[in-house]
Design an enzyme around this catalytic site. Sequence first.
Site, PDB file in Angstrom:
ATOM      1  N   SER A 239       0.873  -1.474   0.132  1.00  0.00           N
ATOM      2  CA  SER A 239      -0.063  -0.042   0.043  1.00  0.00           C
ATOM      3  C   SER A 239       1.074   1.089   0.017  1.00  0.00           C
ATOM      4  O   SER A 239       2.014   1.287   0.241  1.00  0.00           O
ATOM      5  CB  SER A 239      -0.793   0.061   1.266  1.00  0.00           C
ATOM      6  OG  SER A 239      -0.267   0.142   2.379  1.00  0.00           O
ATOM      7  N   LYS A 240       0.058   2.359  -0.248  1.00  0.00           N
ATOM      8  CA  LYS A 240       0.988   3.791  -0.234  1.00  0.00           C
ATOM      9  C   LYS A 240       1.317   4.116   1.168  1.00  0.00           C
ATOM     10  O   LYS A 240       2.378   4.523   1.301  1.00  0.00           O
ATOM     11  CB  LYS A 240       0.278   4.970  -1.040  1.00  0.00           C
ATOM     12  CG  LYS A 240      -0.249   4.621  -2.343  1.00  0.00           C
ATOM     13  CD  LYS A 240      -1.315   5.196  -2.726  1.00  0.00           C
ATOM     14  CE  LYS A 240      -1.853   4.920  -4.208  1.00  0.00           C
ATOM     15  NZ  LYS A 240      -3.057   5.394  -4.675  1.00  0.00           N
TER      16      LYS A 240
END
Length: 310
Positions: A239-240
Site C-alpha cells: 500500500s501507499k
Amino acid sequence: MTTFPPPPGPDAGYRGRFAPTPSGPLHFGSLVAALGSYLDARAAGGEWQVRIEDIDPPRCPAGAADTILAQLDAFGLEWDGEVRWQHTRHDAYQAALERLAGAGLAYPCSCSRKQWRDYAVYPGWCRRGVCRPDAPVAWRLRSDLGEHPARFDDRLLGPQTFDPATLGDVVLKRKDALFAYQLAVVVDDADQGMTDVVRGMDLLDNTPWQRQLQRALGYPHPRYLHLPLVVAPNGQKLSKQNLAPALATRPDGIRRQLLAALEALNQAPPAALAQAPVAEQLAWATAHWAPSRLAHTSTRPAPQAMPKES
C-alpha cells in the site's frame, strides 16, 4: 479448486471499473487490482471505466491523479469513456444522503472516536437523537436496520455471510462535511451502471454496507469478485501507506511488471510472453483470463526484483 461461474458474455452488457484514490502513484499491488478488473471486463466483451475517487482532498496531492492515468496508459490499460471524478459529485451524494435520512436509515452523530474507544465498533448512541446537539456531526448508516445476517455471493469465494452488529454504523458523511467512501462508491456505481465490481480482498467486508445502501436507495446489486492481495515480504499488504514503490514505466519494466501481475493473479503466462510487446501480453491475458485460477487467500508475495527507474 472450486470453480464459480464466469461473468456473462458481451450480450449481457458487462460494465466494470477501476477506482483508485489518488493519494500517490500506482504500485505493484494497484497494478494487480487494475489488471484483474480490466481482464475480467475485456474477456466478457464489456466496458472498463476509470473513476478517480478524490473525495478526500487532504489525501490527494496535486498531480497524483494525472500520474495514475499516465501509468494506466503506459501499461496499455485503455479505458472506455470519460474519467469520472468524485470531487464533482457532491450534489449526487447529498441527495442520496437525504433520501437515507428521510427513510430513517441515516442519522447525525456527534460522538468522537475517543468517546467510544473501548468498543470494537460505534455503539449507536446517537441513533435516537444527537447526544451533543451543539457539536459538529457526522452522518452514519444504521446497520441494525439492514439485512440480518448480510449475505452475498462472491465469484471467487462463494457465499459470504456477515453479522451487521460486528460491522457497526459506518460513516457516510464526515464532521468536516466530506463524503465518505461507502456512500460515494455506491452512488457512482449505480449512476455509471456498473454490473461487476472487481477489487482487492481488503474491501470484502465493505460489501455488506454497500449492499444495504444499494437496497435502501433502490439500486441494483452488481456482481462481486474480490481479488487476492499482494503482500510485502513482511506479510503486510502492499500500500501507499506502507511505502510501496511506484511502478516503473520504462518499456522493459512495464513488460516485466505486467507478466509478474499475471503471475500474481495465477494466470500462468507462458515464459515466451516475457519479451512480447505490451499489447500482445494483454491480448494473451484477455483470451486466457480464468478467474477460477485465482487464489482464495491473500498470500501472493510482491516480486523481489522489480525494475527501478534511473
